[in-house]
Design a protein around this motif. Structure first.
Motif: not given
Length: 759
Positions: A94-96, A127-130, A120-121, A76-84
């Motif tokens: 979330g976070y990176v 666009n990613r799943s688990g 999502s970023s 992921f892009p450094p120090l970005g955010k992650v949405y779950c």
């Protein structure tokens, strides 16, 4: 192959789409993208597969949420955010990290099990799943929860003689923060019971302390609530001090769910017994107006041995486990409890059955520690999300806190047991068992036994009324490095009424697949590979010894006259166990006849539930005949005394034909000990000072059950803890008379003799 876009799947339009061609197994290709795990072992995944089909660590955590899990193999892009986004509705932030790895925070949920999530970023394109495994809070490893030090003190805080400070402890490395907030959260259920407006609620109540140093311990002096509270059940949450008060879905450590005695108002501390009695009376009146769930729950097994064997319908209670040395807090005198796996059909109620050291059921008519049914099943019940189906806490509200009111904080257990009486075992019927073992041998549900050495994939069981299918795969094996003309069961796969597909296979150890993806038990071994349970009450036990798989299938009486397959028709009549798929009876006189009979139960590619994730499986099973007609096994063995292993074989096998056959064909003793149990006779004696009750000799029968009734050694002290005699039949009455005779012979006084006669 990969396609940059799939216009008919709009949510995936921004990602490379990976197709897994499944035409080999189902006859047609997939029409949508797939995160099918078999592409990895077959080396057929498209580039970037793991960028969009996520692996995470850890993959599980408490249903309460707050677990920080890392997304593997994705940058992921450094120090970005992650949405779950969980279940397509709950979004956590979330976070990176500094290494470019994305992290999600699991949410507070009202259900257990595998929860789908997307990542999502930008908070727009997911666009990613688990999948995330939400675990019952009581079963989460203790290192991931805080601990109530001296739990008994917490349990009785505010009652006479119990006060002072309370201490909370935790693993400080679980949250990498220097300081934490300590918060109280309460649980309640609002609305009218059993109506559409009946809803669950976890609610932040207040902070006990902010910015507590993260040094693994917190001690406080509880202050009583200023007003009467609707929350008498709850948890403590440790969260980062930078989080807002009561902020949801942040990294957290939760305490066990407990009765909030320390939180209750001053009136409780002034006279806890009177407060609790009033609560007990109110609960009693409320229960009288609620539907009666007792008539729809199943009866308990009669003995501890039956309870532990009936794995299709009952499972160990988390709070009273003989294997874990549980103190059985709410069932004093018991050594082990089980719960009915399935909730009752209409009211989602649960059944609990507890047993003492002698193996007898503990009943509420005799003891405060007796078995008690539950209005709310402790493990919850699908589809979850609404009362009384919320895992753990619905049970606390309707069955546990009321036990505190009536039994622990006041002396009104008679009211509690009026609504939660023990179920006896008058209508209990043990399951019937069908078994496959060795190379391979079959014992049908009605006790017929035979050997079928076919190589291929076959129906072990079909039960169309429950839509239950269990299939088995056999393959040749290499004992002592040389190929034997025999086969072994190497995999078993099962599904009921559209459920997940579970496959268990062996290659030196048991491997479990869920919907064709290998499961890891590194974190949640309590849900291990030894057993599978279905809503119908069917159970499947799988074990592996020496490279050989043993499968026991347990069926309730609901399956009478409804089964077919290699394990026969379950109806108590062994004469009709051998029926072809077309319904005609087979006439079998020789091993070759059985071989030809078994071949008729081969599955097809269209009906197969198996996973073909290696070239070997594809070559030998997917692209081959389901029954290999080219493989001809050894039908009979020469048991000549000149054979160098004859003496050892005879010593271990005796007259057991299965054992002799397997040993002489495979030249292998590694699995002989299991097989030699069938037909074995055990003789019982007791140590000095104990008297034997029951038969002195019992034999392991072809149906897997021991002959005769239960055998016990009864102490000469004749205490009520070790003398429980069943008098439902003549054998029981005979034992009773033996006991009275022995008492008279020993001239023991009646005042020291307590007999529990279970009529």
């Amino acid at each position: 192959y990969c396609s940059p876009r799939v216009p008919w799947v709009s949510v995936l339009a921004e990602r490379p789409v990976c197709f897994v061609n499944e035409s080999r197994s189902v006859g047609v290709g997939l029409t949508t993208c797939s995160c099918h795990a078999t592409c990895e072992s077959l080396f057929e995944c498209c580039e970037g597969y793991r960028q969009f089909c996520l692996q995470i660590s850890p993959y599980s955590g408490t249903v309460m949420g707050g677990t920080d899990f890392r997304i593997l193999q994705v940058e992921f892009p450094p120090l970005g955010k992650v949405y779950c986004r969980f279940n397509s509705e709950i979004i956590t932030t979330g976070y990176v990290d500094q290494e470019g790895k994305g992290h999600c925070i699991s949410p507070l949920l009202y259900e257990t099990g595998w929860i789908p999530f997307e990542v999502s970023s930008d908070g727009t394109t997911y666009n990613r799943s688990g999948s995330w495994l939400a675990v019952h809070h009581s079963k989460v490893n203790s290192q991931f929860k805080s601990i109530l030090e001296n739990s008994t003190k917490w349990q009785y805080y505010g009652t006479p003689g119990t006060g002072g400070s309370l201490t909370l402890k935790w693993n400080s490395s679980f949250i990498m923060e220097s300081s934490l907030n300590v918060e109280l959260w309460g649980y309640r259920e609002k609305g009218h019971p059993y109506s559409d407006n009946w809803i669950p609620e976890w609610k932040y109540l207040y902070s006990l302390r902010k910015a507590v140093p993260n040094n693994a311990s917190f001690t406080f002096f509880p202050q009583p609530a200023k007003v009467s509270s609707d929350f008498e059940v709850g948890v403590l949450r440790l969260s980062p001090s930078k989080a807002e008060d009561g902020e949801r879905d942040v990294t957290a450590i939760w305490s066990p769910v407990h009765a909030l005695a320390w939180h209750l108002e001053e009136i409780f501390r002034k006279n806890s017994a009177a407060w609790a009695q009033e609560k007990c009376n109110s609960w009693h009146k409320a229960e009288e107006k609620l539907p009666n769930f007792l008539s729809e729950i199943i009866d308990c097994p009669c003995t501890l041995a039956q309870a532990r064997a009936d794995t299709g319908r009952f499972h160990t209670d988390y709070g009273c486990d003989i294997e874990k040395g549980s103190v059985c807090t709410y069932h004093p005198g018991a050594v082990h409890c089980v719960r009915a796996i399935q909730a009752s059909p209409k009211y989602a109620a649960g059944q609990q059955c507890c047993y003492d050291a002698s193996g007898a059921q503990v009943l509420t008519a005799d003891s405060i520690g007796g078995s008690t049914p539950d209005r709310g099943h402790d493990w919850g019940s699908p589809p979850f999300k609404k009362p009384p189906r919320i895992p753990g806490v619905s049970h606390w509200l309707y069955d546990v806190i009321s036990f505190y009111y009536c039994c622990l904080w006041s002396n009104n257990c008679h009211l509690y047991f009026l609504h939660r009486p023990s179920s006896d075992c008058r209508t209990y019927k043990p399951p019937r068992v069908g078994t496959v073992f060795g190379d391979p041998h079959f014992v049908t549900f009605d006790g017929s036994n035979f050997t079928f050495n076919g190589k291929g994939e076959y129906y072990l069981l079909q039960a169309t009324h429950k839509n239950l299918t269990i299939q088995g795969r056999t393959q040749t094996f290499l004992p002592n490095g040389s190929l034997a003309n025999a086969t072994r069961l190497s995999s078993v796969v099962m599904q009921e009424a559209g459920s997940d597909i579970i496959e268990v296979r062996t290659s030196g150890y048991l491997e479990v697949l869920l919907n064709q993806e290998v499961l890891s038990f590194s974190e949640q071994n309590w849900n291990g590979p030894e057993g599978v349970m279905f809503p119908s009450g069917a159970g499947v036990e799988v074990r592996e010894t020496g490279g050989l798989m043993t499968v026991n299938i347990l069926l309730s009486v609901d399956f009478e006259n409804q089964t077919s397959g290699l394990l026969g028709t379950m109806n108590g009549n062994s004469s009709d166990d051998f029926v072809y798929p077309n319904g005609s009876n087979a006439e079998l006189h020789s091993p070759k006849d059985y071989f030809n009979f078994g071949a008729n139960w081969a599955i097809t590619n269209e009906s197969s539930l198996f996973t073909y994730d290696t070239e070997d499986l594809q070559k030998n099973y997917l692209f081959a005949e389901k029954h290999d007609m080219a493989f001809i096994p050894v039908f009979t063995v020469d048991d000549s005394q000149e054979d160098p292993i004859y003496e050892e074989m005879l010593k271990l096998c005796g007259l057991n034909l299965f054992c002799k056959y397997d040993t002489l064909v495979s030249r292998n003793f590694t699995f002989i000990y299991f097989i030699s149990v069938l037909g074995a006779t055990v003789n019982f004696t007791c140590k000095s000072g104990y008297m034997l009750t029951g038969p002195t000799e019992r034999t392991c029968q072809p149906n897997g059950m021991w002959s005769g009734s239960r055998t016990d050694c009864v102490s000469g002290k004749w205490s009520h803890e070790n003398l429980r005699i069943g008098t439902e039949n003549s054998q029981g009455k005979k034992q009773m008379y033996q006991v009275f005779s022995e008492i008279l012979k020993n001239k023991q006084s009646s005042s020291s003799t307590i007999l529990h006669l279970l009529w």
